[in-house]
Design a protein around this motif. Structure first.
Motif, PDB file in Angstrom:
ATOM      1  N   GLU A   1      74.238   9.698 -32.533  1.00 20.09           N
ATOM      2  CA  GLU A   1      74.809   8.757 -31.579  1.00 20.09           C
ATOM      3  C   GLU A   1      74.232   9.076 -30.208  1.00 20.09           C
ATOM      4  OE1 GLU A   1      79.060   8.853 -31.765  1.00 20.09           O
ATOM      5  OE2 GLU A   1      79.092   8.062 -33.789  1.00 20.09           O
ATOM      6  N   ASP A   2      73.785   8.059 -29.511  1.00 20.87           N
ATOM      7  CA  ASP A   2      73.241   8.262 -28.183  1.00 20.87           C
ATOM      8  C   ASP A   2      74.037   7.460 -27.172  1.00 20.87           C
ATOM      9  OD1 ASP A   2      72.225   5.958 -29.363  1.00 20.87           O
ATOM     10  OD2 ASP A   2      70.289   6.082 -28.386  1.00 20.87           O
ATOM     11  N   TYR A   3      74.419   8.143 -26.119  1.00 25.73           N
ATOM     12  CA  TYR A   3      75.172   7.541 -25.026  1.00 25.73           C
ATOM     13  C   TYR A   3      74.340   7.654 -23.766  1.00 25.73           C
ATOM     14  CZ  TYR A   3      79.038   7.958 -28.284  1.00 25.73           C
ATOM     15  OH  TYR A   3      79.832   7.854 -29.393  1.00 25.73           O
ATOM     16  N   CYS A   4      74.409   6.633 -22.945  1.00 25.58           N
ATOM     17  CA  CYS A   4      73.661   6.597 -21.697  1.00 25.58           C
ATOM     18  C   CYS A   4      74.628   6.942 -20.570  1.00 25.58           C
ATOM     19  CB  CYS A   4      73.079   5.194 -21.507  1.00 25.58           C
ATOM     20  SG  CYS A   4      72.030   5.030 -20.051  1.00 25.58           S
TER      21      CYS A   4
ATOM     22  N   ASN B   1      76.254   3.047 -19.954  1.00 24.58           N
ATOM     23  CA  ASN B   1      76.386   3.066 -21.403  1.00 24.58           C
ATOM     24  C   ASN B   1      76.696   1.675 -21.951  1.00 24.58           C
ATOM     25  OD1 ASN B   1      76.522   4.723 -23.931  1.00 24.58           O
ATOM     26  ND2 ASN B   1      78.497   3.693 -23.994  1.00 24.58           N
TER      27      ASN B   1
ATOM     28  N   GLN C   1      74.220   0.068 -24.628  1.00 28.26           N
ATOM     29  CA  GLN C   1      74.674  -0.255 -25.986  1.00 28.26           C
ATOM     30  C   GLN C   1      74.514  -1.747 -26.278  1.00 28.26           C
ATOM     31  OE1 GLN C   1      75.312   2.078 -28.189  1.00 28.26           O
ATOM     32  NE2 GLN C   1      75.254   3.721 -26.674  1.00 28.26           N
TER      33      GLN C   1
ATOM     34  N   CYS D   1      67.603   3.522 -21.376  1.00 26.35           N
ATOM     35  CA  CYS D   1      68.588   4.217 -20.540  1.00 26.35           C
ATOM     36  C   CYS D   1      67.812   4.874 -19.407  1.00 26.35           C
ATOM     37  CB  CYS D   1      69.336   5.248 -21.389  1.00 26.35           C
ATOM     38  SG  CYS D   1      70.472   6.291 -20.438  1.00 26.35           S
TER      39      CYS D   1
ATOM     40  N   ASN E   1      79.581  12.356 -26.921  1.00 26.32           N
ATOM     41  CA  ASN E   1      80.414  11.194 -26.615  1.00 26.32           C
ATOM     42  C   ASN E   1      81.214  11.475 -25.342  1.00 26.32           C
ATOM     43  OD1 ASN E   1      82.343   9.164 -26.517  1.00 26.32           O
ATOM     44  ND2 ASN E   1      82.665   9.154 -28.714  1.00 26.32           N
TER      45      ASN E   1
ATOM     46  N   GLU F   1      81.593   2.871 -25.796  1.00 24.05           N
ATOM     47  CA  GLU F   1      81.120   2.162 -26.972  1.00 24.05           C
ATOM     48  C   GLU F   1      79.836   2.797 -27.497  1.00 24.05           C
ATOM     49  OE1 GLU F   1      80.600  -2.462 -28.217  1.00 24.05           O
ATOM     50  OE2 GLU F   1      79.971  -1.910 -26.205  1.00 24.05           O
ATOM     51  N   TYR F   2      79.705   2.796 -28.816  1.00 23.87           N
ATOM     52  CA  TYR F   2      78.457   3.171 -29.457  1.00 23.87           C
ATOM     53  C   TYR F   2      78.138   2.104 -30.487  1.00 23.87           C
ATOM     54  CZ  TYR F   2      75.107   5.158 -32.620  1.00 23.87           C
ATOM     55  OH  TYR F   2      74.006   5.320 -33.411  1.00 23.87           O
TER      56      TYR F   2
ATOM     57  N   PRO G   1      75.402   1.300 -33.381  1.00 26.47           N
ATOM     58  CA  PRO G   1      74.271   1.873 -34.135  1.00 26.47           C
ATOM     59  C   PRO G   1      73.048   0.981 -34.127  1.00 26.47           C
ATOM     60  CG  PRO G   1      76.210   1.583 -35.554  1.00 26.47           C
ATOM     61  CD  PRO G   1      76.536   1.024 -34.210  1.00 26.47           C
TER      62      PRO G   1
END
Length: 116
Positions: free
Chosen positions: A27-30, A79, A83, A92, A104, A113-114, A116
């Motif tokens: 999972e990648d979050y900005c 983020n 997303q 990002c 997260n 929010e994530y 995929p």
């Protein structure tokens, strides 16, 4: 067969089964880069909110308003934009104001929010 050798074999079988079922994704979050000057961060956050981010959650009395800091609000906006737009080629970056994180950043009632 020695007990130690059996333990090693069982460990290898377990690891192989886990790796085989993994798609290698995380999972990648900005999130906001803490080293970014405030004026640059504000500009990038405003751009994100005007161009695809859902910034309603960082408004006063909403789930992600607190903590009321520029970094927290910018992270939520970055983020949200990332997303919503990453499958259309968005990155990002935000003029070096943001970075990708595998952690997260959600907290309390504020859920990042994530997609995929």
């Amino acid at each position: 067969m020695s007990i130690m050798l059996m333990k090693i074999l069982l460990s290898l079988i377990f690891l192989l089964s886990v790796l085989q079922n993994s798609d290698g994704q995380f999972e990648d979050y900005c999130v906001a880069d803490e080293q970014t000057p405030d004026d640059q961060m504000v500009g990038a956050m405003n751009w994100a909110c005007d161009n695809g981010a859902n910034c309603s959650a960082i408004q006063e009395n909403q789930a992600c308003y607190l903590p009321n800091t520029l970094k927290d609000h910018a992270s939520y906006a970055f983020n949200s934009y990332y997303q919503n737009m990453k499958h259309n080629g968005a990155s990002c970056y935000f003029n070096s104001a943001a970075i990708l994180s595998g952690l997260n950043p959600s907290h309390d009632s504020c859920k990042f929010e994530y997609i995929p």
